[in-house]
Design a protein around this motif. Structure first.
Motif, PDB file in Angstrom:
ATOM      1  N   HIS A   1      29.596  43.567  60.897  1.00 29.40           N
ATOM      2  CA  HIS A   1      30.089  45.008  60.256  1.00 29.40           C
ATOM      3  C   HIS A   1      30.990  44.477  58.873  1.00 29.40           C
ATOM      4  N   VAL A   2      31.051  45.048  58.001  1.00 22.79           N
ATOM      5  CA  VAL A   2      31.307  44.757  56.725  1.00 22.79           C
ATOM      6  C   VAL A   2      32.406  45.671  55.983  1.00 22.79           C
ATOM      7  N   MET A   3      33.355  45.312  55.433  1.00 22.92           N
ATOM      8  CA  MET A   3      34.242  46.344  54.884  1.00 22.92           C
ATOM      9  C   MET A   3      34.945  45.773  53.640  1.00 22.92           C
ATOM     10  N   PRO A   4      34.198  45.350  52.491  1.00 25.75           N
ATOM     11  CA  PRO A   4      34.784  44.930  51.258  1.00 25.75           C
ATOM     12  C   PRO A   4      35.512  45.792  50.526  1.00 25.75           C
ATOM     13  N   SER A   5      36.627  45.506  49.762  1.00 25.27           N
ATOM     14  CA  SER A   5      37.554  46.366  49.093  1.00 25.27           C
ATOM     15  C   SER A   5      37.781  45.915  47.861  1.00 25.27           C
ATOM     16  N   CYS A   6      37.653  46.569  46.754  1.00 24.15           N
ATOM     17  CA  CYS A   6      38.033  46.523  45.149  1.00 24.15           C
ATOM     18  C   CYS A   6      37.512  45.112  44.865  1.00 24.15           C
ATOM     19  N   CYS A   7      36.239  45.049  44.997  1.00 30.85           N
ATOM     20  CA  CYS A   7      35.258  44.091  44.479  1.00 30.85           C
ATOM     21  C   CYS A   7      33.960  44.761  44.219  1.00 30.85           C
ATOM     22  N   PHE A   8      33.617  45.984  44.380  1.00 27.66           N
ATOM     23  CA  PHE A   8      32.167  46.378  44.064  1.00 27.66           C
ATOM     24  C   PHE A   8      32.198  47.285  42.721  1.00 27.66           C
TER      25      PHE A   8
ATOM     26  N   PHE B   1      27.944  43.882  38.246  1.00 23.86           N
ATOM     27  CA  PHE B   1      28.186  42.560  37.639  1.00 23.86           C
ATOM     28  C   PHE B   1      28.586  42.725  35.980  1.00 23.86           C
ATOM     29  N   LYS B   2      27.451  43.456  35.546  1.00 23.79           N
ATOM     30  CA  LYS B   2      27.788  43.684  34.006  1.00 23.79           C
ATOM     31  C   LYS B   2      28.892  44.489  33.593  1.00 23.79           C
ATOM     32  N   ALA B   3      29.556  45.309  34.246  1.00 26.76           N
ATOM     33  CA  ALA B   3      30.497  45.945  34.054  1.00 26.76           C
ATOM     34  C   ALA B   3      32.109  45.569  34.188  1.00 26.76           C
ATOM     35  N   SER B   4      31.841  44.602  35.386  1.00 27.00           N
ATOM     36  CA  SER B   4      33.065  43.814  35.888  1.00 27.00           C
ATOM     37  C   SER B   4      33.021  42.370  35.503  1.00 27.00           C
ATOM     38  N   ILE B   5      32.164  41.621  36.265  1.00 31.73           N
ATOM     39  CA  ILE B   5      32.324  39.997  36.266  1.00 31.73           C
ATOM     40  C   ILE B   5      31.873  39.594  34.727  1.00 31.73           C
ATOM     41  N   MET B   6      31.184  40.602  34.277  1.00 28.80           N
ATOM     42  CA  MET B   6      30.584  40.147  32.550  1.00 28.80           C
ATOM     43  C   MET B   6      31.606  40.751  31.709  1.00 28.80           C
ATOM     44  N   SER B   7      32.265  41.607  31.940  1.00 21.27           N
ATOM     45  CA  SER B   7      32.939  42.334  31.012  1.00 21.27           C
ATOM     46  C   SER B   7      34.422  42.134  31.007  1.00 21.27           C
ATOM     47  N   VAL B   8      35.221  41.696  32.174  1.00 18.78           N
ATOM     48  CA  VAL B   8      36.632  41.568  32.522  1.00 18.78           C
ATOM     49  C   VAL B   8      36.813  39.891  32.585  1.00 18.78           C
ATOM     50  N   ASN B   9      38.055  39.762  32.095  1.00 16.22           N
ATOM     51  CA  ASN B   9      38.576  38.279  32.424  1.00 16.22           C
ATOM     52  C   ASN B   9      38.859  38.058  33.648  1.00 16.22           C
ATOM     53  N   HIS B  10      38.017  37.819  34.531  1.00 19.32           N
ATOM     54  CA  HIS B  10      38.252  37.569  35.857  1.00 19.32           C
ATOM     55  C   HIS B  10      38.368  35.914  36.217  1.00 19.32           C
ATOM     56  N   CYS B  11      38.824  35.358  37.399  1.00 17.03           N
ATOM     57  CA  CYS B  11      39.095  34.097  37.700  1.00 17.03           C
ATOM     58  C   CYS B  11      37.757  33.480  37.923  1.00 17.03           C
ATOM     59  N   MET B  12      37.901  32.141  37.682  1.00 18.50           N
ATOM     60  CA  MET B  12      36.412  31.257  37.922  1.00 18.50           C
ATOM     61  C   MET B  12      35.778  31.477  39.217  1.00 18.50           C
TER      62      MET B  12
ATOM     63  N   PRO C   1      41.311  48.644  37.161  1.00 23.92           N
ATOM     64  CA  PRO C   1      40.802  48.341  35.913  1.00 23.92           C
ATOM     65  C   PRO C   1      39.755  47.162  35.674  1.00 23.92           C
ATOM     66  N   ILE C   2      39.553  46.564  36.884  1.00 24.59           N
ATOM     67  CA  ILE C   2      38.447  45.397  36.648  1.00 24.59           C
ATOM     68  C   ILE C   2      37.427  45.637  37.579  1.00 24.59           C
ATOM     69  N   PHE C   3      37.345  46.516  38.496  1.00 22.79           N
ATOM     70  CA  PHE C   3      35.987  47.061  38.957  1.00 22.79           C
ATOM     71  C   PHE C   3      35.760  48.634  38.738  1.00 22.79           C
TER      72      PHE C   3
ATOM     73  N   GLY D   1      43.919  55.632  43.026  1.00 21.33           N
ATOM     74  CA  GLY D   1      44.769  54.607  42.913  1.00 21.33           C
ATOM     75  C   GLY D   1      44.018  53.118  42.344  1.00 21.33           C
ATOM     76  N   GLY D   2      44.783  52.142  42.126  1.00 17.87           N
ATOM     77  CA  GLY D   2      44.201  50.868  41.726  1.00 17.87           C
ATOM     78  C   GLY D   2      43.823  49.916  42.480  1.00 17.87           C
ATOM     79  N   HIS D   3      44.105  48.681  42.306  1.00 15.89           N
ATOM     80  CA  HIS D   3      43.623  47.315  42.827  1.00 15.89           C
ATOM     81  C   HIS D   3      44.366  47.099  44.042  1.00 15.89           C
ATOM     82  N   ARG D   4      43.694  47.707  45.233  1.00 14.42           N
ATOM     83  CA  ARG D   4      44.474  47.481  46.578  1.00 14.42           C
ATOM     84  C   ARG D   4      43.767  47.824  47.600  1.00 14.42           C
ATOM     85  N   PHE D   5      44.046  47.587  48.691  1.00 17.46           N
ATOM     86  CA  PHE D   5      43.502  48.442  49.960  1.00 17.46           C
ATOM     87  C   PHE D   5      43.742  49.549  50.441  1.00 17.46           C
TER      88      PHE D   5
END
Length: 344
Positions: A237-244, A247-258, A292-294, A326-330
């Motif tokens: 069972h899988v429940m990812p939050s605030c990471c989806f 990639f083009k709009a988030s990981i490639m467009s926002v200053n994320h961590c390495m 703002p980051i996803f 809301g924003g970046h939270r669960f």
């Protein structure tokens, strides 16, 4: 002699890469057909990119040790340490509610960029007998205890007790991320490996229902949840939050961590494809509409693509998108009912 204006030139490598990302067409995107065959191809490539099949990562004896065990108002919490690979150990909390029937289902609770896994059980990092208030519904294990759900909270590499604090203003995940790349590994791959090793521990206990092993987390914990849900067969069972999003709009467009970056990933897959590797497992995607980051517009588009994968796998009703104000939270109140419905 011809004189040129400096503005006539393009000196921005980031802009170049962002432009290239917009025209890249991932080679292993799902485009219809046999879902299982597509998953086999993409899983193999993704494991290669993450460094999961590359030595010197080797399983070793778990050598599980208990540091302490305490009663909680809703059950018991035990802190353990286990060996993931030669030279590295993982701290974790295991929480068991009162009056839980054996064998038990269990959920991984993964924190993102924060002070660490101690937030999951709502205690101070340095003084684990002192309770704290945790915002954004990030007290994952406490919320699970209240719902009668056992949990295991592992400290992800680069976070909390396992962060690297030797390099000034860099976040604790930066140095292990770049060093891992130099030896053909990735920090995200190493985190998935630790989840897999923790499942070895759960299997060794003898009291866990291995047909109900869930993984959830927010932000960096959500990313690890999404990848682990697709790559680890024993996760159910899988429940990812605030990471989806995409990639083009988030990981490639926002200053994320390495630790969010996987070399070459966009050449082969987008976020919907990675999440789609979990099909037909129950999957609840959680987003905040003001994160703002996803970005939510791309998250909705990406979920439509993900839904198509689940539909082709004959499991459309096992894929749910929980979008909250809301924003970046669960968002526990909205997310858990969706997941518990699927678990039932």
């Amino acid at each position: 002699m011809t004189h040129f204006n400096q503005n006539d030139f393009q000196f921005d490598p980031v802009r170049l890469l962002e432009q290239q990302a917009q025209v890249v067409e991932p080679k292993l995107r799902y485009r219809g057909g046999d879902v299982a065959a597509w998953q086999t191809r993409l899983k193999a490539k993704l494991r290669e990119l993450l460094g999961l099949d590359r030595k010197p990562v080797q399983r070793c004896d778990l050598d599980v040790r208990t540091l302490w065990k305490r009663e909680h108002s809703h059950g018991f919490i035990e802190k353990i340490v286990f060996a993931s690979e030669v030279g590295y150990q993982v701290p974790a909390y295991v929480s068991i509610p009162h009056r839980t029937k054996r064998p038990m289902p269990i959920f991984f609770c993964l924190q993102g960029h924060s002070s660490g896994m101690h937030n999951s059980i709502a205690v101070e990092k340095e003084h684990e007998d002192r309770p704290i208030e945790v915002d954004g519904d990030r007290d994952f294990a406490v919320a699970c205890l209240k719902r009668g759900i056992p949990t295991i909270c592992i400290e992800q590499r680069g976070f909390g007790e396992c962060e690297d604090g030797r390099h000034g203003t860099y976040r604790g995940c930066h140095n292990p991320s770049v060093l891992a790349m130099m030896v053909g590994r990735t920090l995200l791959g190493d985190r998935i490996f630790d989840i897999d090793r923790a499942i070895d521990y759960l299997e060794s206990r003898g009291d866990i229902d291995m047909s109900r092993v869930g993984v959830m987390g927010n932000s960096g914990g959500g990313t690890a949840s999404m990848f682990a849900g697709g790559l680890l067969d024993r996760v159910t069972h899988v429940m990812p939050s605030c990471c989806f999003s995409t990639f083009k709009a988030s990981i490639m467009s926002v200053n994320h961590c390495m630790c969010n970056y996987v070399p070459g990933l966009l050449l082969y897959a987008e976020a919907a494809d990675v999440a789609g590797l979990a099909a037909p497992k129950p999957l609840v995607i959680v987003n905040g509409d003001a994160d703002p980051i996803f970005p939510i517009a791309e998250a909705r588009q990406s979920f439509d693509q993900l839904k198509a994968i689940y539909r082709a796998a004959g499991a459309e009703d096992r894929c749910c998108h929980v979008v909250c104000d809301g924003g970046h939270r669960f968002y526990a109140a909205q997310a858990w009912p969706a997941m518990l419905g699927m678990m039932a």
